[in-house]
Structures are given as structure tokens and as C-alpha cells.
Design a protein around this motif. Structure first.
Motif, PDB file in Angstrom:
ATOM      1  N   UNK A  89       0.829  -1.211   0.000  1.00  0.00           N
ATOM      2  CA  UNK A  89       0.000   0.000   0.000  1.00  0.00           C
ATOM      3  C   UNK A  89       0.860   1.257   0.000  1.00  0.00           C
ATOM      4  N   UNK A  90       1.929   1.260   0.797  1.00  0.00           N
ATOM      5  CA  UNK A  90       2.778   2.441   0.878  1.00  0.00           C
ATOM      6  C   UNK A  90       3.599   2.644  -0.403  1.00  0.00           C
ATOM      7  N   UNK A  91       3.951   1.540  -1.055  1.00  0.00           N
ATOM      8  CA  UNK A  91       4.725   1.654  -2.290  1.00  0.00           C
ATOM      9  C   UNK A  91       3.825   1.745  -3.521  1.00  0.00           C
ATOM     10  N   UNK A  92       2.509   1.649  -3.289  1.00  0.00           N
ATOM     11  CA  UNK A  92       1.522   1.727  -4.374  1.00  0.00           C
ATOM     12  C   UNK A  92       1.799   0.664  -5.446  1.00  0.00           C
ATOM     13  N   UNK A  93       1.928  -0.568  -4.968  1.00  0.00           N
ATOM     14  CA  UNK A  93       2.112  -1.698  -5.876  1.00  0.00           C
ATOM     15  C   UNK A  93       1.321  -2.874  -5.338  1.00  0.00           C
ATOM     16  N   UNK A  94       1.363  -3.988  -6.009  1.00  0.00           N
ATOM     17  CA  UNK A  94       0.610  -5.163  -5.567  1.00  0.00           C
ATOM     18  C   UNK A  94       1.364  -5.920  -4.481  1.00  0.00           C
ATOM     19  N   UNK A  95       0.609  -6.626  -3.638  1.00  0.00           N
ATOM     20  CA  UNK A  95       1.222  -7.449  -2.603  1.00  0.00           C
ATOM     21  C   UNK A  95       2.016  -8.588  -3.232  1.00  0.00           C
ATOM     22  N   UNK A  96       1.551  -9.057  -4.407  1.00  0.00           N
ATOM     23  CA  UNK A  96       2.264 -10.154  -5.071  1.00  0.00           C
ATOM     24  C   UNK A  96       3.660  -9.718  -5.507  1.00  0.00           C
ATOM     25  N   UNK A  97       3.833  -8.432  -5.869  1.00  0.00           N
ATOM     26  CA  UNK A  97       5.158  -7.950  -6.240  1.00  0.00           C
ATOM     27  C   UNK A  97       6.110  -8.023  -5.051  1.00  0.00           C
ATOM     28  N   UNK A  98       5.647  -7.589  -3.892  1.00  0.00           N
ATOM     29  CA  UNK A  98       6.488  -7.646  -2.692  1.00  0.00           C
ATOM     30  C   UNK A  98       6.827  -9.091  -2.363  1.00  0.00           C
ATOM     31  N   UNK A  99       5.844  -9.969  -2.473  1.00  0.00           N
ATOM     32  CA  UNK A  99       6.070 -11.386  -2.183  1.00  0.00           C
ATOM     33  C   UNK A  99       7.108 -11.978  -3.130  1.00  0.00           C
ATOM     34  N   UNK A 100       7.024 -11.635  -4.419  1.00  0.00           N
ATOM     35  CA  UNK A 100       7.962 -12.175  -5.399  1.00  0.00           C
ATOM     36  C   UNK A 100       9.369 -11.612  -5.203  1.00  0.00           C
ATOM     37  N   UNK A 101       9.460 -10.380  -4.742  1.00  0.00           N
ATOM     38  CA  UNK A 101      10.774  -9.812  -4.420  1.00  0.00           C
ATOM     39  C   UNK A 101      11.392 -10.588  -3.262  1.00  0.00           C
ATOM     40  N   UNK A 102      10.589 -10.875  -2.242  1.00  0.00           N
ATOM     41  CA  UNK A 102      11.096 -11.560  -1.059  1.00  0.00           C
ATOM     42  C   UNK A 102      11.500 -13.008  -1.345  1.00  0.00           C
ATOM     43  N   UNK A 103      10.867 -13.636  -2.319  1.00  0.00           N
ATOM     44  CA  UNK A 103      11.223 -15.018  -2.661  1.00  0.00           C
ATOM     45  C   UNK A 103      12.297 -15.091  -3.730  1.00  0.00           C
ATOM     46  N   UNK A 104      12.738 -13.927  -4.225  1.00  0.00           N
ATOM     47  CA  UNK A 104      13.795 -13.896  -5.223  1.00  0.00           C
ATOM     48  C   UNK A 104      13.337 -14.162  -6.633  1.00  0.00           C
ATOM     49  N   UNK A 105      12.028 -14.154  -6.863  1.00  0.00           N
ATOM     50  CA  UNK A 105      11.509 -14.425  -8.205  1.00  0.00           C
ATOM     51  C   UNK A 105      11.414 -13.164  -9.061  1.00  0.00           C
ATOM     52  N   UNK A 106      11.489 -11.995  -8.417  1.00  0.00           N
ATOM     53  CA  UNK A 106      11.438 -10.723  -9.134  1.00  0.00           C
ATOM     54  C   UNK A 106      12.615  -9.861  -8.696  1.00  0.00           C
ATOM     55  N   UNK A 107      13.228  -9.183  -9.647  1.00  0.00           N
ATOM     56  CA  UNK A 107      14.339  -8.297  -9.322  1.00  0.00           C
ATOM     57  C   UNK A 107      13.807  -6.963  -8.817  1.00  0.00           C
ATOM     58  N   UNK A 108      14.286  -6.535  -7.662  1.00  0.00           N
ATOM     59  CA  UNK A 108      13.881  -5.251  -7.099  1.00  0.00           C
ATOM     60  C   UNK A 108      14.822  -4.158  -7.574  1.00  0.00           C
ATOM     61  N   UNK A 109      14.283  -2.996  -7.870  1.00  0.00           N
ATOM     62  CA  UNK A 109      15.135  -1.862  -8.232  1.00  0.00           C
ATOM     63  C   UNK A 109      15.794  -1.320  -6.972  1.00  0.00           C
ATOM     64  N   UNK A 110      16.926  -0.652  -7.098  1.00  0.00           N
ATOM     65  CA  UNK A 110      17.541  -0.023  -5.920  1.00  0.00           C
ATOM     66  C   UNK A 110      16.567   0.936  -5.216  1.00  0.00           C
ATOM     67  N   UNK A 111      15.743   1.634  -5.992  1.00  0.00           N
ATOM     68  CA  UNK A 111      14.782   2.543  -5.379  1.00  0.00           C
ATOM     69  C   UNK A 111      13.745   1.771  -4.573  1.00  0.00           C
TER      70      UNK A 111
END
Length: 291
Positions: A34-56
Motif C-alpha cells: 500500500x505504501x509503495x503503491x504496488x501489488x502485494x504479489x510484487x512484494x512477495x515475489x521480491x522476497x522469494x527472489x523471483x522478481x528483481x527489485x530496483x535499488x529505489x
């Protein structure tokens, strides 16, 4: 590939650290999203290493968790490194990039193979014959591209800091003349050569052992030099493969591998057996139509 700075393992490590920081702060994935204005699935995929997170993204997430200063800067730097392309990136359409990335970062690999010689041990001729047989729909260029990737991966065995490889081959792998008599004999000679490397252990699981712990199929266990990077099991199948990371799954496959290698011939016996097969191949003993 001389250094194990795999972007895949960086992404996996970063995700695990971000999850640890979020849980330590007592914040849910939904609140972060909610604070980053993105989907919860994006955060979940970042945490599991399935999605690359930007430095920002990483900096913003850490700000929410109250992590600043040197610790934040280090994780942001890992995010930059995780976005770099691995040597295999140009070939992403012809292989499982996640597996090759983990393989490149591994300090040790334990593998059991039932049907074919593992890619790290294949000759060029064997690899080409195997790929053509398994994928008759491929063009000559597609086959050659896959062969180049397999040969490129093999530098892991001879680089300055080589991976420790322990392979158990079912005797069936040695019994099927992939590519014909000459190609298979050349492959057997290659196995003998590679087995002489100090970082390679090769065992043969003979037919005579009967049923064994690895009957369920081929698998590879990858281990990494950093304590914070847990093992990964890769169970291969026709659609690519399955990554297993839960502790009970890792324990199960380590248990299976230990039982397989205990049932197999000792390494020196295995090499002697392969040397014998170069002169007296199994496929020559059983001509078509014989009982």
C-alpha cells in the motif's frame, strides 16, 4: 564465470534479507504494498527472489522498516548487482536461467542422474545427439545454441575456484549409446578424464542393486559458500524443473543422495568400470533380438 557473483543468488539473498527486515519491523506485505503503491504479489515475489527489485524499491522498503545508513546502503548495492546480466542471459530462451544462475554461484553440487550424462560432463557430440533426439522439432541452429551453453557451463569445473561436483550415474546412463557407438565411447572417455579432477567425484549405481532410494527420479542439490544461502534442490522434468527450498525437502533429498551413493560403486571402482565399458560397451553385449 571465474567469480561466483551470480545475479540469481544476489536476488535470492536480497529477498531473504528484505523479508527478515519486514518481519522484524512487524509489518505485513499488504502494508508495504500500500505504501509503495504496488501489488502485494510484487512484494512477495521480491522476497522469494523471483522478481528483481530496483535499488529505489529496496531503499523505499527499508525506509518503511526503519533501516537506514550503512545497512541500507549495502542492501541497495546488492540490488544493483542483482540487476546485472549473467553470462547466460543471451541464452535465456534456451535454458532455465534461474538454474544456471544458482549453478554458477554454487560451491558444491550433488547430482543423481537416471537417463543421461549431466550437462557439466557432456562432450559436444553427445550433447548435440541428445538434444536432437529429445527435441526433434529444433532447428540445427537451436541445437547448436544449446550445445554452446552446455559447454560454457563446464568452466565451473576448471576455473580458479572450481565447484565441488559429486555425481551418481545410474548404470542405464552408460548403457544407452546416445549418438551411436563412436560418440558414446568418446563420452565414456570424457567421464574418465573429468573424474580425475580433484574436485569431481563420480560413482556408478549398478543394475544389480535393484530397487533403491532414487527410484523417484533425477535431482540436483546445490549448496552455496555463504551461510545465509540455504541449499536448493532442482528436480528436472520435461517442462523445465522444480525448485525445492523448504528445510524438510532439503533433508529428504540429502537423505536420498546419501543412500544412493552408499549403494553405488566406490569412485575408483566406478572409473575402472567405465574404462572397461569403453572397450566392451554394454550396448554391444545385448544385440537387438537377444534375450
Amino acid at each position: 564465470m571465474s567469480e561466483r557473483r551470480s545475479p540469481t543468488i544476489r536476488r535470492r539473498r536480497l529477498g531473504a534479507e528484505l523479508r527478515r527486515q519486514r518481519e522484524a519491523a512487524g509489518i505485513t506485505i499488504e502494508v508495504v504494498a500500500e505504501q509503495l503503491e504496488c501489488s502485494a504479489s510484487k512484494i512477495s515475489r521480491i522476497e522469494t527472489g523471483h522478481t528483481t527489485a530496483t535499488p529505489r524499491d529496496v531503499r523505499d522498503m527499508l525506509r518503511i522498516y526503519g533501516v537506514v545508513g550503512v545497512e541500507s546502503d549495502e542492501l541497495v548495492q546488492i540490488a544493483r548487482e542483482a540487476r546485472q546480466k549473467g553470462w547466460w542471459h543471451p541464452y535465456s530462451t534456451v535454458l532455465v536461467g534461474a538454474y544456471v544462475g544458482l549453478e554458477a554461484a554454487a560451491s558444491s553440487i550433488r547430482a543423481y542422474e537416471q537417463q543421461v550424462v549431466p550437462g557439466l560432463l557432456e562432450t559436444e557430440e553427445y550433447a548435440g545427439a541428445m538434444i536432437r533426439a529429445a527435441r526433434p522439432d529444433f532447428t540445427a541452429d537451436q541445437v547448436q545454441q544449446r550445445v554452446r551453453v552446455r559447454l560454457g557451463r563446464q568452466s565451473l569445473l576448471t576455473q580458479d575456484d572450481p565447484v565441488d561436483l559429486w555425481v551418481v550415474l545410474d548404470e542405464a546412463v552408460l548403457s544407452r549409446p546416445v549418438g551411436g557407438d563412436a560418440v558414446m565411447r568418446g563420452q565414456l572417455r570424457r567421464l574418465v578424464e573429468v573424474a580425475a579432477l580433484p574436485n569431481v567425484t563420480l560413482q556408478i549405481l549398478p543394475f544389480e542393486v535393484g530397487a533403491h532410494a532414487g527410484m523417484d527420479g533425477t535431482f540436483t542439490i546445490l549448496s552455496f559458500p555463504e551461510p545465509g544461502d540455504p541449499d536448493v534442490v532442482y528436480a528436472e522434468n520435461a517442462t523445465g524443473g522444480l525448485f525445492l527450498e523448504k528445510s524438510d525437502e532439503l533433508q529428504k533429498y540429502s537423505f536420498i543422495f546419501d543412500h544412493i551413493r552408499a549403494a553405488a560403486m566406490r569412485p575408483e571402482e566406478s572409473v575402472a568400470h567405465i574404462v572397461k565399458l569403453v572397450e566392451e560397451p554394454l550396448w554391444k553385449w545385448r544385440p537387438r533380438g537377444s534375450p
